[in-house]
Design a protein around this motif. Sequence first.
Motif, PDB file in Angstrom:
ATOM      1  N   THR A  17       0.808  -1.225   0.000  1.00 32.36           N
ATOM      2  CA  THR A  17       0.000   0.000   0.000  1.00 32.36           C
ATOM      3  C   THR A  17       0.837   1.269   0.000  1.00 32.36           C
ATOM      4  OG1 THR A  17      -0.160  -0.059   2.405  1.00 32.36           O
ATOM      5  CG2 THR A  17      -1.921  -1.158   1.153  1.00 32.36           C
ATOM      6  N   GLU A  18       2.139   1.170   0.238  1.00 34.71           N
ATOM      7  CA  GLU A  18       2.999   2.342   0.296  1.00 34.71           C
ATOM      8  C   GLU A  18       4.156   2.176  -0.673  1.00 34.71           C
ATOM      9  OE1 GLU A  18       4.068   3.681   4.356  1.00 34.71           O
ATOM     10  OE2 GLU A  18       2.883   1.948   4.988  1.00 34.71           O
ATOM     11  N   HIS A  19       4.489   3.264  -1.367  1.00 33.96           N
ATOM     12  CA  HIS A  19       5.662   3.235  -2.231  1.00 33.96           C
ATOM     13  C   HIS A  19       6.924   3.080  -1.393  1.00 33.96           C
ATOM     14  CE1 HIS A  19       2.773   5.381  -4.947  1.00 33.96           C
ATOM     15  NE2 HIS A  19       3.167   4.355  -5.691  1.00 33.96           N
ATOM     16  N   TRP A  20       7.902   2.396  -1.954  1.00 39.55           N
ATOM     17  CA  TRP A  20       9.216   2.211  -1.334  1.00 39.55           C
ATOM     18  C   TRP A  20       9.151   1.402  -0.040  1.00 39.55           C
ATOM     19  CZ3 TRP A  20      12.670   3.054  -4.833  1.00 39.55           C
ATOM     20  CH2 TRP A  20      12.466   4.033  -5.792  1.00 39.55           C
ATOM     21  N   GLU A  41      11.891   8.940  -6.186  1.00 37.33           N
ATOM     22  CA  GLU A  41      13.212   8.356  -5.940  1.00 37.33           C
ATOM     23  C   GLU A  41      13.373   8.007  -4.471  1.00 37.33           C
ATOM     24  OE1 GLU A  41      16.670  11.407  -5.812  1.00 37.33           O
ATOM     25  OE2 GLU A  41      15.310  12.126  -7.364  1.00 37.33           O
ATOM     26  N   LEU A  42      14.287   7.093  -4.205  1.00 33.82           N
ATOM     27  CA  LEU A  42      14.520   6.642  -2.834  1.00 33.82           C
ATOM     28  C   LEU A  42      15.554   7.552  -2.190  1.00 33.82           C
ATOM     29  CD1 LEU A  42      13.818   4.607  -0.649  1.00 33.82           C
ATOM     30  CD2 LEU A  42      15.521   3.067  -1.607  1.00 33.82           C
ATOM     31  N   VAL A  43      16.821   7.163  -2.226  1.00 35.27           N
ATOM     32  CA  VAL A  43      17.918   7.947  -1.658  1.00 35.27           C
ATOM     33  C   VAL A  43      19.218   7.311  -2.168  1.00 35.27           C
ATOM     34  CG1 VAL A  43      18.087   6.579   0.482  1.00 35.27           C
ATOM     35  CG2 VAL A  43      18.851   8.953   0.487  1.00 35.27           C
ATOM     36  N   GLY A 115      12.074   7.444   5.456  1.00 37.00           N
ATOM     37  CA  GLY A 115      11.415   6.373   4.717  1.00 37.00           C
ATOM     38  C   GLY A 115      12.082   5.011   4.814  1.00 37.00           C
ATOM     39  N   THR A 116      13.148   4.894   5.591  1.00 34.62           N
ATOM     40  CA  THR A 116      13.820   3.608   5.743  1.00 34.62           C
ATOM     41  C   THR A 116      12.884   2.615   6.426  1.00 34.62           C
ATOM     42  OG1 THR A 116      15.996   4.642   5.854  1.00 34.62           O
ATOM     43  CG2 THR A 116      15.799   2.422   6.777  1.00 34.62           C
ATOM     44  N   VAL A 117      12.756   1.419   5.822  1.00 38.24           N
ATOM     45  CA  VAL A 117      11.857   0.390   6.352  1.00 38.24           C
ATOM     46  C   VAL A 117      12.708  -0.740   6.938  1.00 38.24           C
ATOM     47  CG1 VAL A 117      10.001  -1.217   5.803  1.00 38.24           C
ATOM     48  CG2 VAL A 117      10.146   0.967   4.591  1.00 38.24           C
ATOM     49  N   PRO A 118      12.656  -0.951   8.240  1.00 35.44           N
ATOM     50  CA  PRO A 118      13.449  -2.023   8.844  1.00 35.44           C
ATOM     51  C   PRO A 118      12.994  -3.399   8.347  1.00 35.44           C
ATOM     52  CG  PRO A 118      12.018  -0.996  10.480  1.00 35.44           C
ATOM     53  CD  PRO A 118      11.849  -0.237   9.211  1.00 35.44           C
ATOM     54  N   ILE A 119      13.918  -4.322   8.306  1.00 39.18           N
ATOM     55  CA  ILE A 119      13.616  -5.663   7.783  1.00 39.18           C
ATOM     56  C   ILE A 119      12.491  -6.326   8.568  1.00 39.18           C
ATOM     57  CG2 ILE A 119      15.391  -6.891   9.102  1.00 39.18           C
ATOM     58  CD1 ILE A 119      14.236  -7.578   5.465  1.00 39.18           C
TER      59      ILE A 119
END
Length: 127
Positions: A17-20, A41-43, A115-119
């Motif tokens: 539901t969310e980009h990136w 873009e991400l980073v 926006g960092t998504v932890p594992i």
Amino acid sequence: MTAAFGTDLARELEKVTEHWTPRVVGRVNDQYVKVAKLLGELVWHAHENEDEMFLVLSGRLRIQIEGQADVELGPGQFFVVPRGVRHNPVADDEAHIALIEAVTTAHTGDVIVPGTVPIERQVGTLD
């Protein structure tokens, strides 16, 4: 995590539901198989110890590579970013991708941004 055989990537992408925000949909030995929706873009970042494979399922993806020409990918095309190479994925329009990464790969590598998504969250998205 239970092994997933015959996973439908399109169906798994419907759950994103969310980009990136990658979603782990399977595991092969020490590699996760993930799906994600990208837009914008991400980073700029690098993964010092892991290669990262991007497979475009739909749309187009541009991977900016530090000191090199951009890599342009369309549906069915993939690219492996070698470990230690600074890169920045960019999708001008929404793109759907599959990622294959070592289980130790941090989402934004050596850079932490809002926006960092932890594992744990990527794996936690499994039903």
